[in-house]
Design a protein around this motif. Structure first.
Motif, PDB file in Angstrom:
ATOM      1  N   ASN A 201      16.623  24.941   6.698  1.00 47.53           N
ATOM      2  CA  ASN A 201      17.037  24.687   8.075  1.00 47.53           C
ATOM      3  C   ASN A 201      17.654  25.937   8.691  1.00 47.53           C
ATOM      4  O   ASN A 201      17.182  26.431   9.698  1.00 47.53           O
TER       5      ASN A 201
ATOM      6  N   LEU B 218      18.183  21.963   1.485  1.00 49.48           N
ATOM      7  CA  LEU B 218      19.185  22.246   2.509  1.00 49.48           C
ATOM      8  C   LEU B 218      20.520  22.648   1.881  1.00 49.48           C
ATOM      9  O   LEU B 218      20.861  22.193   0.785  1.00 49.48           O
TER      10      LEU B 218
ATOM     11  N   CYS C  75      23.981  21.901   6.568  1.00 48.24           N
ATOM     12  CA  CYS C  75      22.756  21.445   7.229  1.00 48.24           C
ATOM     13  C   CYS C  75      22.397  20.023   6.805  1.00 48.24           C
ATOM     14  O   CYS C  75      21.969  19.209   7.621  1.00 48.24           O
TER      15      CYS C  75
END
Length: 196
Positions: free
Chosen positions: A169, A187, A191
């Motif tokens: 991300n 992630l 995030c």
């Protein structure tokens, strides 16, 4: 290499009672474990149960640091510090029992400071009180302000190095062990929490 309270102040940025307590704790731990000076690597581990000024003194005096993985933080809010020597498996636990006697008037002045009063009278009182506490701590015998025990503990794990992954991300690197998986995407924790 031995470090003084002045070295601790330079590292921390100011002198305060918490720093003096940390200094006293660290010096006591080194003495109790039979060490001559601070450690150079990861042979000594310290488990701290708060994130106060005292922890900075412990880092300077003992050589235990977060970066080396031999300073372990447990957020219990207790003035307790456990030291483990990997070379001989000796353990010492030091808890702070320092009490500073105050009159009702002094308690009232402290309350005014805590409520935001920064008048000259209050600031002078706080500075004098702080200096008295520091002096009392540094001059005290260890058994007057500290409780020292020798518990049995499970040895802390040695520091580990983890593979870095790229957050899909934000693009920032994250230790594999801290990465999260959401809908097939790797992630970082911020995030993951944002997209959850």
């Amino acid at each position: 290499m031995k470090f003084s309270f002045e070295d601790v102040i330079k590292f921390h940025g100011h002198s305060c009672p918490g720093l003096a307590l940390g200094y006293k704790v660290a010096v006591t731990a080194i003495e109790e474990l039979g060490l001559n000076e601070r450690v150079h690597d990861e042979e000594l581990v310290c488990i701290v149960e708060n994130d106060s000024c005292a922890v900075d003194a412990i880092q300077v005096i003992t050589g235990c640091t977060f970066g080396k993985g031999n300073l372990i933080f447990r957020d219990y809010g207790k003035q307790v510090y456990t030291f483990f020597n990997r070379k001989d498996n000796k353990v010492v636990r030091v808890s702070v029992e320092f009490e500073f006697k105050e009159s009702e008037k002094e308690k009232a002045l402290w309350q005014r400071f805590m409520q935001g009063d920064r008048s000259r009278e209050i600031v002078e009182f706080i500075e004098k009180r702080k200096a008295q506490k520091i002096n009392q701590i540094l001059k005290a015998k260890k058994d007057e302000i500290l409780k020292i025990t020798y518990p049995q503990i499970i040895p802390p794990k040695e520091a580990r190095i983890f593979k870095s992954l790229k957050c899909e991300n934000c693009g920032e690197k994250v230790a594999e062990v801290k990465a999260r998986l959401l809908k097939g995407k790797i992630l970082c924790i911020p995030c993951f929490e944002e997209l959850l």
